[in-house]
Scaffold this motif. Sequence first.
Motif, PDB file in Angstrom:
ATOM      1  N   LYS A   1     -12.721  13.333  19.194  1.00 20.42           N
ATOM      2  CA  LYS A   1     -11.404  12.712  19.038  1.00 20.42           C
ATOM      3  C   LYS A   1     -11.463  11.814  17.810  1.00 20.42           C
ATOM      4  O   LYS A   1     -12.247  10.865  17.764  1.00 20.42           O
ATOM      5  N   CYS A   2     -10.631  12.109  16.832  1.00 22.25           N
ATOM      6  CA  CYS A   2     -10.622  11.329  15.596  1.00 22.25           C
ATOM      7  C   CYS A   2      -9.290  10.591  15.458  1.00 22.25           C
ATOM      8  O   CYS A   2      -8.239  11.084  15.894  1.00 22.25           O
ATOM      9  N   LEU A   3      -9.337   9.432  14.848  1.00 20.16           N
ATOM     10  CA  LEU A   3      -8.161   8.578  14.663  1.00 20.16           C
ATOM     11  C   LEU A   3      -7.828   8.578  13.181  1.00 20.16           C
ATOM     12  O   LEU A   3      -8.663   8.219  12.348  1.00 20.16           O
ATOM     13  N   LEU A   4      -6.607   8.971  12.840  1.00 18.23           N
ATOM     14  CA  LEU A   4      -6.278   9.254  11.447  1.00 18.23           C
ATOM     15  C   LEU A   4      -5.440   8.161  10.803  1.00 18.23           C
ATOM     16  O   LEU A   4      -4.478   7.659  11.400  1.00 18.23           O
ATOM     17  N   LEU A   5      -5.809   7.822   9.578  1.00 12.82           N
ATOM     18  CA  LEU A   5      -5.039   6.889   8.759  1.00 12.82           C
ATOM     19  C   LEU A   5      -4.043   7.700   7.948  1.00 12.82           C
ATOM     20  O   LEU A   5      -4.401   8.359   6.971  1.00 12.82           O
ATOM     21  N   GLN A   6      -2.789   7.662   8.371  1.00 17.46           N
ATOM     22  CA  GLN A   6      -1.766   8.532   7.810  1.00 17.46           C
ATOM     23  C   GLN A   6      -1.470   8.239   6.349  1.00 17.46           C
ATOM     24  O   GLN A   6      -1.060   9.123   5.597  1.00 17.46           O
ATOM     25  N   SER A   7      -1.666   6.987   5.930  1.00 18.81           N
ATOM     26  CA  SER A   7      -1.316   6.619   4.561  1.00 18.81           C
ATOM     27  C   SER A   7      -2.338   7.105   3.535  1.00 18.81           C
ATOM     28  O   SER A   7      -2.108   7.008   2.341  1.00 18.81           O
ATOM     29  N   SER A   8      -3.477   7.615   3.970  1.00 17.43           N
ATOM     30  CA  SER A   8      -4.482   8.109   3.034  1.00 17.43           C
ATOM     31  C   SER A   8      -4.160   9.534   2.608  1.00 17.43           C
ATOM     32  O   SER A   8      -3.406  10.243   3.276  1.00 17.43           O
ATOM     33  N   ALA A   9      -4.738   9.947   1.486  1.00 13.96           N
ATOM     34  CA  ALA A   9      -4.548  11.314   1.019  1.00 13.96           C
ATOM     35  C   ALA A   9      -5.320  12.267   1.932  1.00 13.96           C
ATOM     36  O   ALA A   9      -6.481  12.005   2.259  1.00 13.96           O
ATOM     37  N   GLN A  10      -4.653  13.341   2.347  1.00 12.23           N
ATOM     38  CA  GLN A  10      -5.269  14.342   3.235  1.00 12.23           C
ATOM     39  C   GLN A  10      -5.977  13.670   4.414  1.00 12.23           C
ATOM     40  O   GLN A  10      -7.200  13.720   4.538  1.00 12.23           O
ATOM     41  N   PRO A  11      -5.226  13.009   5.290  1.00 16.30           N
ATOM     42  CA  PRO A  11      -5.841  12.240   6.380  1.00 16.30           C
ATOM     43  C   PRO A  11      -6.668  13.072   7.352  1.00 16.30           C
ATOM     44  O   PRO A  11      -7.562  12.538   8.019  1.00 16.30           O
ATOM     45  N   ASP A  12      -6.407  14.382   7.452  1.00 16.28           N
ATOM     46  CA  ASP A  12      -7.156  15.211   8.396  1.00 16.28           C
ATOM     47  C   ASP A  12      -8.314  15.962   7.741  1.00 16.28           C
ATOM     48  O   ASP A  12      -8.882  16.884   8.316  1.00 16.28           O
ATOM     49  N   LEU A  13      -8.688  15.567   6.520  1.00 15.83           N
ATOM     50  CA  LEU A  13      -9.878  16.108   5.851  1.00 15.83           C
ATOM     51  C   LEU A  13     -10.787  14.937   5.492  1.00 15.83           C
ATOM     52  O   LEU A  13     -10.445  14.114   4.641  1.00 15.83           O
ATOM     53  N   TRP A  14     -11.918  14.833   6.159  1.00 17.13           N
ATOM     54  CA  TRP A  14     -12.849  13.736   5.900  1.00 17.13           C
ATOM     55  C   TRP A  14     -14.002  14.244   5.041  1.00 17.13           C
ATOM     56  O   TRP A  14     -14.606  15.284   5.332  1.00 17.13           O
ATOM     57  N   ARG A  15     -14.295  13.492   3.987  1.00 15.79           N
ATOM     58  CA  ARG A  15     -15.338  13.898   3.037  1.00 15.79           C
ATOM     59  C   ARG A  15     -16.555  12.990   3.144  1.00 15.79           C
ATOM     60  O   ARG A  15     -16.434  11.795   3.371  1.00 15.79           O
ATOM     61  N   PHE A  16     -17.725  13.610   2.931  1.00 14.10           N
ATOM     62  CA  PHE A  16     -18.996  12.897   2.976  1.00 14.10           C
ATOM     63  C   PHE A  16     -19.840  13.351   1.791  1.00 14.10           C
ATOM     64  O   PHE A  16     -19.614  14.430   1.231  1.00 14.10           O
TER      65      PHE A  16
ATOM     66  N   GLY B   1      -6.651   3.095  -3.798  1.00 16.82           N
ATOM     67  CA  GLY B   1      -6.796   4.519  -4.067  1.00 16.82           C
ATOM     68  C   GLY B   1      -6.247   4.953  -5.415  1.00 16.82           C
ATOM     69  O   GLY B   1      -5.898   4.136  -6.271  1.00 16.82           O
ATOM     70  N   LYS B   2      -6.161   6.256  -5.573  1.00 17.44           N
ATOM     71  CA  LYS B   2      -5.674   6.836  -6.824  1.00 17.44           C
ATOM     72  C   LYS B   2      -4.225   6.435  -7.043  1.00 17.44           C
ATOM     73  O   LYS B   2      -3.385   6.570  -6.156  1.00 17.44           O
ATOM     74  N   LEU B   3      -3.920   5.959  -8.241  1.00 19.44           N
ATOM     75  CA  LEU B   3      -2.569   5.488  -8.538  1.00 19.44           C
ATOM     76  C   LEU B   3      -1.649   6.672  -8.790  1.00 19.44           C
ATOM     77  O   LEU B   3      -1.939   7.538  -9.619  1.00 19.44           O
ATOM     78  N   GLN B   4      -0.538   6.694  -8.067  1.00 14.72           N
ATOM     79  CA  GLN B   4       0.404   7.796  -8.196  1.00 14.72           C
ATOM     80  C   GLN B   4       1.319   7.630  -9.404  1.00 14.72           C
ATOM     81  O   GLN B   4       1.769   8.595  -9.992  1.00 14.72           O
ATOM     82  N   ASP B   5       1.632   6.383  -9.750  1.00 11.88           N
ATOM     83  CA  ASP B   5       2.553   6.105 -10.854  1.00 11.88           C
ATOM     84  C   ASP B   5       1.741   5.798 -12.117  1.00 11.88           C
ATOM     85  O   ASP B   5       1.208   4.703 -12.270  1.00 11.88           O
ATOM     86  N   SER B   6       1.672   6.764 -13.012  1.00  9.39           N
ATOM     87  CA  SER B   6       0.845   6.613 -14.211  1.00  9.39           C
ATOM     88  C   SER B   6       1.486   5.700 -15.247  1.00  9.39           C
ATOM     89  O   SER B   6       0.860   5.377 -16.263  1.00  9.39           O
ATOM     90  N   THR B   7       2.750   5.286 -15.017  1.00  9.88           N
ATOM     91  CA  THR B   7       3.416   4.418 -15.984  1.00  9.88           C
ATOM     92  C   THR B   7       3.015   2.955 -15.808  1.00  9.88           C
ATOM     93  O   THR B   7       3.311   2.126 -16.663  1.00  9.88           O
ATOM     94  N   LEU B   8       2.365   2.626 -14.702  1.00 10.89           N
ATOM     95  CA  LEU B   8       1.998   1.239 -14.434  1.00 10.89           C
ATOM     96  C   LEU B   8       0.696   0.868 -15.138  1.00 10.89           C
ATOM     97  O   LEU B   8      -0.190   1.688 -15.310  1.00 10.89           O
ATOM     98  N   VAL B   9       0.604  -0.378 -15.537  1.00 12.22           N
ATOM     99  CA  VAL B   9      -0.642  -0.917 -16.087  1.00 12.22           C
ATOM    100  C   VAL B   9      -1.502  -1.382 -14.912  1.00 12.22           C
ATOM    101  O   VAL B   9      -1.007  -2.052 -14.003  1.00 12.22           O
ATOM    102  N   ALA B  10      -2.762  -1.001 -14.898  1.00 14.43           N
ATOM    103  CA  ALA B  10      -3.626  -1.308 -13.753  1.00 14.43           C
ATOM    104  C   ALA B  10      -4.892  -2.021 -14.200  1.00 14.43           C
ATOM    105  O   ALA B  10      -5.444  -1.729 -15.258  1.00 14.43           O
ATOM    106  N   ARG B  11      -5.321  -2.959 -13.383  1.00 13.05           N
ATOM    107  CA  ARG B  11      -6.624  -3.593 -13.566  1.00 13.05           C
ATOM    108  C   ARG B  11      -7.392  -3.456 -12.263  1.00 13.05           C
ATOM    109  O   ARG B  11      -6.902  -3.846 -11.201  1.00 13.05           O
ATOM    110  N   LYS B  12      -8.574  -2.888 -12.353  1.00 16.86           N
ATOM    111  CA  LYS B  12      -9.368  -2.664 -11.151  1.00 16.86           C
ATOM    112  C   LYS B  12      -9.965  -3.979 -10.662  1.00 16.86           C
ATOM    113  O   LYS B  12     -10.539  -4.741 -11.444  1.00 16.86           O
ATOM    114  N   LEU B  13      -9.815  -4.225  -9.364  1.00 15.89           N
ATOM    115  CA  LEU B  13     -10.355  -5.440  -8.769  1.00 15.89           C
ATOM    116  C   LEU B  13     -11.738  -5.214  -8.162  1.00 15.89           C
ATOM    117  O   LEU B  13     -12.616  -6.051  -8.294  1.00 15.89           O
ATOM    118  N   CYS B  14     -11.912  -4.089  -7.456  1.00 16.41           N
ATOM    119  CA  CYS B  14     -13.207  -3.809  -6.836  1.00 16.41           C
ATOM    120  C   CYS B  14     -13.187  -2.407  -6.232  1.00 16.41           C
ATOM    121  O   CYS B  14     -12.152  -1.730  -6.249  1.00 16.41           O
TER     122      CYS B  14
END
Length: 303
Positions: A188-203, A146-159
Amino acid sequence: MDTLDCMRTFVAVAAQHSFTGGARQIGISTKLASKYVARLEERLGAQLFNRTTRSVTLTDTGQAYLERCIPLLDQIDEMEGVIQERQSELAGPIRLTAPTGFGSRELVQAIMPFQERHPKVQIEMLLSDYHAPIVEEGIDLAIRFGKLQDSTLVARKLCDMRLVLVASPDYLARHGTPGHPKALATHKCLLLQSSAQPDLWRFQDAAGEITVPVTSSFRANSPRAVAYMAAGGQGIARCPYYTVRSFIEAGELELLFADREDAPLPLYVVYPPSRHLTARIRALIDHLAEWFQSAEQNPWAPR
């Protein structure tokens, strides 16, 4: 007693907040680790750690010394790596952190061929569903979704990773198959708490983005836990595809709204900007990028 050995021991103890843990990390006894740090403190004429029976913490002087030690040791490793690279033989340790579910299977599968080619590289994998502080923990590389929270890190996208909606045939038989994303508000929905805004699903569809608020009596910070609950008929889940692929292939879960999936979840390998990448670390980054960008090894990529 080599000053470099003392410095490496100091960095390991600081990363583990423990003489025992630091000693284990670099493969020496706790007694020897304590001796190395004491010798370093004597040489510097300063106390580097506050020691109690329960904890080992850096002093202000120790923190300042650590910040200078790490890049210096990295540069020494880099010089050794240049020699290794010329000899076509990589060797030495790499500390890598990753999410528990992804790291325990998909990342292990990616690393196995690298270790077979480079048996003298020792990889220490630290799995956690919380982001470990890379510099403070002495970590070389981190795998992040997901979106990187720490902008000081160097990142390489894998996929890119598909985010999919799934439910079991049993759940759909009992509660009906939603005909439109907005119908999820009554399921009944099952939420992934570690995701951003887990109770808002986008399509996404031809009309643009659809945002649906959902509710649940089950949340977890592990996508595999959410996937298993969905496979057990407990609700509709939204997960990275890698967590549900085996369930889908076995007919235990069905994809919903596959033509309206949200933007994919990027997968990165990150490291501190101050880190001088040794030949072995650069080789592992290149290997991971090649592995996860291969269509054969990455069936979860967006279609």
